[in-house]
Design a protein around this motif. Structure first.
Motif, mmCIF file in Angstrom:
data_model
loop_
_atom_site.group_PDB
_atom_site.id
_atom_site.type_symbol
_atom_site.label_atom_id
_atom_site.label_comp_id
_atom_site.label_asym_id
_atom_site.label_seq_id
_atom_site.Cartn_x
_atom_site.Cartn_y
_atom_site.Cartn_z
ATOM 1 N N HIS A 172 -6.147 -6.989 -1.061
ATOM 2 C CA HIS A 172 -6.636 -5.606 -1.078
ATOM 3 C C HIS A 172 -7.288 -5.178 0.234
ATOM 4 O O HIS A 172 -7.658 -4.019 0.379
ATOM 5 C CB HIS A 172 -7.643 -5.409 -2.228
ATOM 6 C CG HIS A 172 -6.969 -5.229 -3.546
ATOM 7 N ND1 HIS A 172 -7.629 -4.828 -4.685
ATOM 8 C CD2 HIS A 172 -5.682 -5.397 -3.919
ATOM 9 C CE1 HIS A 172 -6.774 -4.764 -5.691
ATOM 10 N NE2 HIS A 172 -5.590 -5.107 -5.257
ATOM 11 N N ARG A 204 -12.535 -3.068 4.387
ATOM 12 C CA ARG A 204 -12.648 -2.862 2.943
ATOM 13 C C ARG A 204 -12.024 -1.509 2.667
ATOM 14 O O ARG A 204 -12.169 -0.581 3.459
ATOM 15 C CB ARG A 204 -14.133 -2.857 2.536
ATOM 16 C CG ARG A 204 -14.439 -2.542 1.065
ATOM 17 C CD ARG A 204 -13.970 -3.638 0.151
ATOM 18 N NE ARG A 204 -14.674 -3.733 -1.119
ATOM 19 C CZ ARG A 204 -14.396 -3.037 -2.233
ATOM 20 N NH1 ARG A 204 -13.481 -2.090 -2.211
ATOM 21 N NH2 ARG A 204 -15.077 -3.262 -3.336
ATOM 22 N N ARG A 205 -11.328 -1.399 1.557
ATOM 23 C CA ARG A 205 -10.853 -0.073 1.147
ATOM 24 C C ARG A 205 -11.800 0.504 0.116
ATOM 25 O O ARG A 205 -12.380 -0.233 -0.691
ATOM 26 C CB ARG A 205 -9.494 -0.177 0.448
ATOM 27 C CG ARG A 205 -8.338 -0.468 1.311
ATOM 28 C CD ARG A 205 -7.111 -0.460 0.415
ATOM 29 N NE ARG A 205 -6.140 -1.401 0.875
ATOM 30 C CZ ARG A 205 -5.103 -1.089 1.648
ATOM 31 N NH1 ARG A 205 -4.912 0.154 2.043
ATOM 32 N NH2 ARG A 205 -4.258 -2.018 2.015
ATOM 33 N N VAL A 228 -6.676 6.696 5.602
ATOM 34 C CA VAL A 228 -5.992 5.894 4.587
ATOM 35 C C VAL A 228 -5.140 4.812 5.232
ATOM 36 O O VAL A 228 -4.708 3.883 4.555
ATOM 37 C CB VAL A 228 -5.130 6.737 3.622
ATOM 38 C CG1 VAL A 228 -5.995 7.560 2.689
ATOM 39 C CG2 VAL A 228 -4.144 7.595 4.357
ATOM 40 N N PRO A 262 -7.674 -3.764 3.926
ATOM 41 C CA PRO A 262 -6.789 -2.779 4.583
ATOM 42 C C PRO A 262 -5.967 -3.365 5.727
ATOM 43 O O PRO A 262 -4.999 -2.758 6.169
ATOM 44 C CB PRO A 262 -7.757 -1.719 5.102
ATOM 45 C CG PRO A 262 -9.099 -2.367 5.132
ATOM 46 C CD PRO A 262 -9.095 -3.449 4.097
ATOM 47 N N GLN A 297 0.865 -1.187 0.000
ATOM 48 C CA GLN A 297 0.000 0.000 0.000
ATOM 49 C C GLN A 297 0.896 1.230 0.000
ATOM 50 O O GLN A 297 1.904 1.268 0.703
ATOM 51 C CB GLN A 297 -0.973 0.005 1.183
ATOM 52 C CG GLN A 297 -0.331 0.178 2.551
ATOM 53 C CD GLN A 297 -1.369 0.274 3.671
ATOM 54 O OE1 GLN A 297 -2.332 -0.472 3.710
ATOM 55 N NE2 GLN A 297 -1.149 1.198 4.597
ATOM 56 N N ALA A 331 -16.658 2.687 2.052
ATOM 57 C CA ALA A 331 -15.882 1.515 2.497
ATOM 58 C C ALA A 331 -16.686 0.727 3.530
ATOM 59 O O ALA A 331 -16.721 -0.511 3.510
ATOM 60 C CB ALA A 331 -14.544 1.969 3.086
ATOM 61 N N TRP A 371 -3.850 3.900 -4.545
ATOM 62 C CA TRP A 371 -3.216 3.445 -3.302
ATOM 63 C C TRP A 371 -2.254 2.277 -3.512
ATOM 64 O O TRP A 371 -1.571 1.891 -2.587
ATOM 65 C CB TRP A 371 -4.272 3.128 -2.250
ATOM 66 C CG TRP A 371 -5.204 2.016 -2.617
ATOM 67 C CD1 TRP A 371 -6.403 2.125 -3.240
ATOM 68 C CD2 TRP A 371 -4.987 0.626 -2.402
ATOM 69 N NE1 TRP A 371 -6.956 0.889 -3.439
ATOM 70 C CE2 TRP A 371 -6.104 -0.052 -2.924
ATOM 71 C CE3 TRP A 371 -3.970 -0.134 -1.815
ATOM 72 C CZ2 TRP A 371 -6.235 -1.436 -2.883
ATOM 73 C CZ3 TRP A 371 -4.098 -1.510 -1.783
ATOM 74 C CH2 TRP A 371 -5.222 -2.143 -2.308
ATOM 75 N N GLY A 417 -8.594 3.862 -1.244
ATOM 76 C CA GLY A 417 -7.518 3.885 -0.252
ATOM 77 C C GLY A 417 -8.011 4.057 1.174
ATOM 78 O O GLY A 417 -7.249 3.821 2.108
ATOM 79 N N TYR A 418 -9.251 4.469 1.365
ATOM 80 C CA TYR A 418 -9.787 4.706 2.720
ATOM 81 C C TYR A 418 -10.367 3.415 3.289
ATOM 82 O O TYR A 418 -11.014 2.646 2.563
ATOM 83 C CB TYR A 418 -10.826 5.841 2.685
ATOM 84 C CG TYR A 418 -10.129 7.171 2.519
ATOM 85 C CD1 TYR A 418 -9.775 7.927 3.627
ATOM 86 C CD2 TYR A 418 -9.737 7.624 1.259
ATOM 87 C CE1 TYR A 418 -9.078 9.112 3.483
ATOM 88 C CE2 TYR A 418 -9.035 8.802 1.109
ATOM 89 C CZ TYR A 418 -8.710 9.543 2.227
ATOM 90 O OH TYR A 418 -8.007 10.717 2.086
ATOM 91 N N SER A 419 -10.150 3.207 4.593
ATOM 92 C CA SER A 419 -10.399 1.894 5.203
ATOM 93 C C SER A 419 -11.638 1.874 6.081
ATOM 94 O O SER A 419 -11.839 2.773 6.901
ATOM 95 C CB SER A 419 -9.232 1.536 6.119
ATOM 96 O OG SER A 419 -8.019 1.664 5.446
#
Ligand code: GLY
Ligand code: MN
Ligand code: MN
Length: 432
Positions: free
Chosen positions: A208, A246-247, A340, A210, A52, A170, A64, A250-252
């Protein structure tokens, strides 16, 4: 949604640009260069672990997974994105998405892993050690200056509307996975099949996620970061703990649910319900100005009440806390900042940049700040039956009801976790 998202992303980039420009003026830098980083092959091999990109890079650019790439912010022209796009017939070539944010950058596709031309007075931010180790040229400039990094971290703790939209999405995607995981557990699946059901329903591949999803049945629910997936289902099914994310750009998301199995004692289900109520009461008290250390301590008061109400502890609330009993049953912190990175930056500093470490008796707490609007945090109270932590208490005369605790040991533990944004007048729960 996407028109709103793109409009919000543009506003987010405009604000970042003016914040970075102010910092360049304050610290007298010609530019700030963010290195995305890169994966390193396993020793003696040509295979890579999953990767990442550096959080400050992803704060701007939703790519990301971008390796060997740079983003350079200037005081007086558009940011330059040097995106690594090798001529490579082994892999699918890098392609830019057809999204409006791309027009905010001067994009240069680079067939080689380059370091961009930079002046001596550039702040270079990122994994410089990895860059050097890979033989990458380190340009002139000042590597990872402390004061600037702290200021950039501070920009990450308050989320923009764009970031909150990403975190909400997400969460929505992750919750579809949680529902499928629960159904798979009801269908007597093993941990691996629950994980596969989660991944399928949340539409993602394992590399993928996070963080490594925690899918623990029975005593595995009491292993805080349980890291395996059994391939056969146990004969007895007491419990399932799913801490899975889950992203989105890029955000988790970082959500936990605990489910009761058919073989659990009735008390376990009552405790799950009680822990949901604890979570919801703690969330209901969220508002700007709340001291997160005090809220973490409030979680321990709540845990003591739960233990007393369910006859696990036959002493006072004060004794349960003073004797460290609630800490043995819940050794982690109440929550952390989310963005992120799943454990996002700047949780252990004050708004003015002073270090604010976790208190000595709560060393695992990752957030010690006073809450302000725009922060996104997790609230994740837990109650576990961890043999290693309970063993020292067994040799004491503390009034713990060991008969009940021993009945619950096969259930492992309970954690429930939601993702919350602090608003000007309270909070909004992003977890559906
Ligand atoms: N999933 C890791 C955590 O809850 O902090
Ligand atoms: Mn979690
Ligand atoms: Mn968490």
């Amino acid at each position: 949604m996407s028109e709103t998202l793109h409009r919000q992303h543009k506003a987010h980039l405009d604000n970042l640009l003016s914040a970075y420009r102010s910092l360049m003026a304050q610290y007298d830098y010609d530019s700030i260069a963010l290195y995305s980083g890169h994966a390193t092959p396993h020793y003696g091999d040509d295979q890579m672990p999953s990767f990442q990109a550096f959080g400050h890079f992803v704060h701007w650019v939703p790519l990301w997974e971008a390796e060997h790439s740079w983003l350079v912010i200037h005081p007086d022209k558009r940011p330059t994105l040097y995106l690594y796009a090798p001529n490579d017939f082994w892999h699918l070539p890098t392609m830019l998405p057809e999204e409006p944010w791309v027009a905010e950058f001067d994009v240069q596709l680079c067939t080689d892993a380059i370091t961009p031309p930079l002046t001596d007075n550039t702040a270079i931010v990122g994994d410089i050690a990895a860059l050097r180790a890979s033989g990458g040229a380190l340009a002139n400039g000042q590597a990872n200056p402390d004061a600037l990094i702290q200021a950039l971290d501070e920009l990450r703790i308050i989320k923009s509307d764009y970031e909150i939209t990403c975190l909400r999405e997400a969460n929505r995607l992750a919750m579809a996975g949680h529902e499928a995981a629960h159904a798979a557990f009801a269908g007597a699946c093993c941990e691996l099949d629950i994980q596969l059901a989660y991944l399928a329903a949340s539409r993602q591949r394992e590399s993928h996620t996070p963080y490594s999803n925690i899918i623990g049945m029975n005593q595995h629910a009491g292993v805080l970061h349980y890291q395996y997936y059994d391939v056969s289902a146990p004969k007895q099914r007491y419990s399932l703990l799913v801490d899975a994310g889950r992203r989105f750009r890029g955000y988790s998301a970082d959500i936990t649910r605990t489910h009761v199995g058919p073989d659990a004692p009735a008390l376990f289900e009552a405790l799950i319900n009680a822990m949901h109520a604890v979570k919801d009461r703690l969330i209901a008290s969220l508002t700007p100005g709340v001291d997160f250390i005090a809220l973490h301590e409030q979680m321990h008061h709540e845990l003591a009440e739960v233990m007393i109400d369910h006859d696990l502890f036959r002493g006072s609330r004060e004794a349960a806390i003073a004797e460290g009993i609630t800490r043995a049953f819940c050794p982690h912190g109440l929550g952390h900042s989310l963005g992120v990175q799943v454990h996002d930056v700047a949780g252990l500093r004050t708004a003015s940049g002073e270090p604010a470490p976790a208190p000595e008796n709560h060393p695992a707490l990752r957030l010690t700040r006073t809450l302000t609007p725009g922060m996104v945090i997790t609230i994740e109270p837990g109650l576990y039956f961890i043999p290693m932590l309970l063993a020292p208490l067994r040799n004491t005369s503390l009034p713990i009801n060991w008969t009940l605790v021993d009945q619950l040991m096969p259930c492992g533990g309970i954690r429930v976790e939601d993702n919350i944004v602090i608003t000007s007048d309270g909070f909004h729960n992003l977890t559906p």
